[in-house]
Design an enzyme around this catalytic site. Structure first.
Site, PDB file in Angstrom:
ATOM      1  CG  PHE A 157      -0.218   0.390   2.551  1.00  0.00           C
ATOM      2  CD1 PHE A 157      -0.060   1.724   2.838  1.00  0.00           C
ATOM      3  CD2 PHE A 157       0.289  -0.526   3.398  1.00  0.00           C
ATOM      4  CE1 PHE A 157       0.478   2.211   3.969  1.00  0.00           C
ATOM      5  CE2 PHE A 157       0.816  -0.074   4.464  1.00  0.00           C
ATOM      6  CZ  PHE A 157       1.026   1.454   4.718  1.00  0.00           C
ATOM      7  CE  LYS A 181      -3.067  -8.180  -4.575  1.00  0.00           C
ATOM      8  NZ  LYS A 181      -3.439  -7.255  -3.353  1.00  0.00           N
ATOM      9  CD  GLU A 184      -5.503  -5.815   0.202  1.00  0.00           C
ATOM     10  OE1 GLU A 184      -4.729  -5.786  -0.269  1.00  0.00           O
ATOM     11  OE2 GLU A 184      -5.455  -6.458   1.235  1.00  0.00           O
ATOM     12  CB  SER A 234       4.839  -7.535   5.646  1.00  0.00           C
ATOM     13  OG  SER A 234       3.901  -8.283   5.360  1.00  0.00           O
ATOM     14  CB  CYS A 289      10.348  -0.194   2.424  1.00  0.00           C
ATOM     15  SG  CYS A 289      11.052   0.347   1.003  1.00  0.00           S
ATOM     16  CD  GLU A 389       8.053  -3.021   8.249  1.00  0.00           C
ATOM     17  OE1 GLU A 389       7.661  -3.874   8.088  1.00  0.00           O
ATOM     18  OE2 GLU A 389       8.863  -2.434   7.200  1.00  0.00           O
TER      19      GLU A 389
HETATM   20  P1  NAD Z   1       1.330  -6.742   3.116  1.00  0.00           P
HETATM   21  O1  NAD Z   1       2.430  -7.770   3.144  1.00  0.00           O
HETATM   22  O2  NAD Z   1       0.429  -6.558   3.962  1.00  0.00           O
HETATM   23  O3  NAD Z   1       0.798  -6.784   1.573  1.00  0.00           O
HETATM   24  C1  NAD Z   1       1.587  -6.658   0.440  1.00  0.00           C
HETATM   25  C2  NAD Z   1       0.741  -7.365  -0.590  1.00  0.00           C
HETATM   26  O4  NAD Z   1       0.553  -8.726  -0.200  1.00  0.00           O
HETATM   27  C3  NAD Z   1      -0.554  -6.648  -0.952  1.00  0.00           C
HETATM   28  O5  NAD Z   1      -0.828  -6.614  -2.258  1.00  0.00           O
HETATM   29  C4  NAD Z   1      -1.481  -7.726  -0.149  1.00  0.00           C
HETATM   30  O6  NAD Z   1      -2.759  -7.638  -0.902  1.00  0.00           O
HETATM   31  C5  NAD Z   1      -0.966  -8.920  -0.140  1.00  0.00           C
HETATM   32  N1  NAD Z   1      -1.249  -9.826   0.838  1.00  0.00           N
HETATM   33  C6  NAD Z   1      -1.532  -9.283   2.110  1.00  0.00           C
HETATM   34  N2  NAD Z   1      -1.777 -10.542   2.930  1.00  0.00           N
HETATM   35  C7  NAD Z   1      -1.460 -11.481   2.105  1.00  0.00           C
HETATM   36  C8  NAD Z   1      -1.686 -12.964   2.665  1.00  0.00           C
HETATM   37  N3  NAD Z   1      -1.739 -13.341   3.936  1.00  0.00           N
HETATM   38  N4  NAD Z   1      -1.305 -13.960   1.483  1.00  0.00           N
HETATM   39  C9  NAD Z   1      -0.954 -13.418   0.399  1.00  0.00           C
HETATM   40  N5  NAD Z   1      -0.967 -11.897   0.076  1.00  0.00           N
HETATM   41  C10 NAD Z   1      -1.265 -11.130   0.815  1.00  0.00           C
HETATM   42  O7  NAD Z   1       2.237  -5.080   2.954  1.00  0.00           O
HETATM   43  P2  NAD Z   1       1.680  -3.771   3.248  1.00  0.00           P
HETATM   44  O8  NAD Z   1       0.917  -3.570   4.461  1.00  0.00           O
HETATM   45  O9  NAD Z   1       0.595  -3.457   1.977  1.00  0.00           O
HETATM   46  O10 NAD Z   1       2.998  -2.932   2.950  1.00  0.00           O
HETATM   47  C11 NAD Z   1       3.854  -2.461   3.979  1.00  0.00           C
HETATM   48  C12 NAD Z   1       4.947  -3.469   4.124  1.00  0.00           C
HETATM   49  O11 NAD Z   1       5.790  -3.548   2.814  1.00  0.00           O
HETATM   50  C13 NAD Z   1       6.037  -3.071   4.890  1.00  0.00           C
HETATM   51  O12 NAD Z   1       6.443  -4.441   5.629  1.00  0.00           O
HETATM   52  C14 NAD Z   1       7.171  -2.603   4.298  1.00  0.00           C
HETATM   53  O13 NAD Z   1       8.260  -2.528   4.775  1.00  0.00           O
HETATM   54  C15 NAD Z   1       7.096  -3.316   3.067  1.00  0.00           C
HETATM   55  N6  NAD Z   1       7.591  -2.675   1.938  1.00  0.00           N
HETATM   56  C16 NAD Z   1       8.923  -3.175   1.386  1.00  0.00           C
HETATM   57  C17 NAD Z   1       9.609  -2.449   0.561  1.00  0.00           C
HETATM   58  C18 NAD Z   1      10.774  -3.116  -0.060  1.00  0.00           C
HETATM   59  O14 NAD Z   1      11.401  -2.551  -1.013  1.00  0.00           O
HETATM   60  N7  NAD Z   1      11.607  -3.907   0.841  1.00  0.00           N
HETATM   61  C19 NAD Z   1       9.048  -1.625  -0.133  1.00  0.00           C
HETATM   62  C20 NAD Z   1       7.781  -0.972   0.272  1.00  0.00           C
HETATM   63  C21 NAD Z   1       7.029  -1.709   1.348  1.00  0.00           C
END
Ligand code: NAD
Length: 504
Positions: A157, A181, A184, A234, A289, A389
């Site tokens: 997000f 994808k 959401e 994450s 991040c 985090e």
């Molecule tokens: P998230 O892991 O909750 O979601 C990321 C994606 O995975 C979304 O598209 C979501 O719909 C999907 N998802 C969520 N739960 C899922 C599940 N149980 N099974 C399968 N898919 C699932 O992350 P977020 O809250 O949207 O974003 C924040 C996180 O992203 C933080 O941890 C941040 O550090 C990380 N991030 C990392 C980088 C990097 O370059 N390393 C860059 C941006 C964000």
């Protein structure tokens, strides 16, 4: 919350084969304006059947697209880059309305995405192979890189425009087709980008968007037609995507979470360091991040540094990202409450709460998901505010007795996305860049996000897989190498030889 979409609120639809999907969503999610707390949209959640429809659209577009000339691909990429640049304000406004970050920050994210589009415009140069003539008599050897097929991009997000843009321009430039994808929580930027692709003449099916949650992600992970997955999110989900994607024989790069340390040595310019800590800690409400979440103050500078950070925090204006301000709300109410709970946890665990973000004065609506900048001092590595985090506007100061203790702290942390050192000692900075176990390092630069022609990615629990995003590694991720050994015979040559080929 998921459920069937109500009719009075607009529905964000999937984008398949060059147009909005016209089906009926059995399940949908809610999209909020974080600055007001208002429910503004629903977003359709894809079933495995919808994902299959999108992958099939990508698969049937692949044959034509992979054989399109490099000249045609770069022409479309240039047009796409131009139209996104011209209409960057529109995209930034969409990001702010669903994510909450201030408009200037949203424009910044669009401009970083544009840099990758510019990089991808150079695809004819980037896909050049090697050629060795006459490796043996009448034999030449050359290498080519070929696209993989339909690839999936699953994004978080916090950068709804930039993170997808780390991947799809390079994937498409290399001749692949894409199913994106997005998160959401803020899905509309992806559709806006899809519309721009259609406007500049990208053949239908080359870029598709499916919205949804775990159901859509699992369907992409399992689908035989998906050849590679670029995931950002994450750490637990990144690990899950990596393990399941590779089990299904896909190429996977899964970028995970972070806990970024900024080490401040005693000889550093403390005003520069304090500015950097505040900007990198609270920009985008800490939902980056590459945000700095831990300042490691190498003694004896901690008291003075904490004083300077606290002073500056008083100047941070929190409010609706569309107004004049520095920091917007958090993305959802649940996330704001989760971050706020860490403030109680930090106090209970014995950290010193220097600035409490719960008391902040906000230039925004009462229902907005706001939390002000928060500062903890005397944080220890055992505390949950250090270990987890938090992904919010919470900065922790850990006091370290020496440079070695500071380095050990950073290297003991399971994450390894970004880090920075603040010092005026070139030798110390050089030692740090060599010894630190982190993928992206800043020297007097708090957020060392590489430019697009280098590659972005962390180490340890911040990345699963071995390819970073964009730059040369991005081109390699989205292509497979092939080496051709060819002989064009002299008419006089011939004869039987069953031996293993030798070069002579
Ligand atoms: P998230 O892991 O909750 O979601 C990321 C994606 O995975 C979304 O598209 C979501 O719909 C999907 N998802 C969520 N739960 C899922 C599940 N149980 N099974 C399968 N898919 C699932 O992350 P977020 O809250 O949207 O974003 C924040 C996180 O992203 C933080 O941890 C941040 O550090 C990380 N991030 C990392 C980088 C990097 O370059 N390393 C860059 C941006 C964000």
């Amino acid at each position: 919350m998921t459920g069937t979409a109500s009719t009075s609120i607009p529905l964000v639809r999937h984008w398949i084969a060059g147009k909005p999907w016209d089906g009926t969503a059995d399940r949908s999610g809610d999209v909020y304006d974080p600055a007001t707390g208002e429910l503004t949209k629903h977003v359709a959640f894809a079933t495995p059947e919808v994902v299959d429809e999108a992958v099939r659209a990508a698969a049937s577009a692949f044959t034509g697209w992979r054989h399109s000339s490099l000249a045609k691909r770069s022409k479309i990429l240039f047009s796409f880059r131009e139209i996104v640049a011209e209409r960057a304000d529109e995209l930034a406004a969409i990001v702010t309305s669903e994510h909450g970050k201030v408009l200037s920050d949203a424009l910044g994210e669009v401009s970083r995405g544009l840099e990758v589009m510019e990089f991808a415009c150079g695809i004819p140069q980037l896909l050049k192979g090697g050629y060795s003539a006459e490796v043996s008599t009448n034999v030449d050897v050359y290498s080519i890189r070929q696209p993989l097929g339909p690839v999936a991009i699953i994004s978080p997000f916090n950068f709804p425009a930039m993170v997808p843009s780390w991947f799809f321009p390079v994937a498409i430039a290399c001749g692949n087709t894409v199913v994106l994808k997005p998160s959401e929580k803020d899905p509309s930027a992806a559709n806006w980008l899809a519309e721009r692709w259609a406007e500049v003449g990208l053949p239908e099916g080359v870029f598709n968007v499916v919205h949804g949650d775990k159901v859509a992600v699992d369907a992409l992970l399992e689908h035989e037609g998906v050849k590679a997955i670029s995931f950002v999110g994450s750490t637990p989900i990144a690990r899950y995507v990596y393990e399941n994607g590779t089990r299904a024989h896909k190429r996977v790069q899964a970028l995970g979470g972070a806990k970024n340390h900024m080490v401040v040595l005693p000889d550093a310019d403390l005003d520069l360091a304090a500015d950097a800590a505040v900007n990198a800690g609270f920009g985008s409400a800490g939902e980056r991040c590459m945000a700095i979440s831990v300042v490691v103050a190498v003694e004896p500078v901690a008291d003075e540094l904490v004083g300077k950070i606290r002073e500056r925090m008083g100047e941070v204006r929190v409010g609706d990202g569309r107004r004049e301000g520095d920091m917007g709300p958090l993305v959802t109410e649940a996330h704001r409450d989760k971050v706020a709970a860490y403030l109680d946890a930090g106090v209970e665990e014995g950290a010193e709460l220097v600035v409490d973000g719960r008391g902040v004065k906000v230039d925004g609506e009462e229902g907005g998901f706001f939390l002000g900048p928060t500062l903890f001092d005397n944080v220890s590595p055992k505390m949950s505010i250090y270990r987890d985090e938090i992904f919010g506007p919470v900065l922790s100061v850990v006091r370290a007795p020496t440079y070695d203790a500071a380095l050990e702290l950073v290297n003991d942390n399971p994450y390894g996305n970004g880090t920075a050192i603040f010092t005026n000692d070139g030798g110390a900075a050089r030692r740090f860049q060599n010894e630190v176990e982190v993928g992206m390092v800043g020297v007097n630069v708090p957020i060392p996000v590489p430019v697009s022609y280098y590659s972005f990615g962390g180490w340890k629990s911040s990345l699963f897989g071995d390819s970073h995003a964009h730059g040369t590694e991005g081109v390699h991720f989205y292509t497979r190498g092939k080496v051709v050994t060819s002989r064009w015979l002299d008419p006089s040559h011939g004869g039987i030889n069953l031996g293993f080929p030798q070069n002579s």
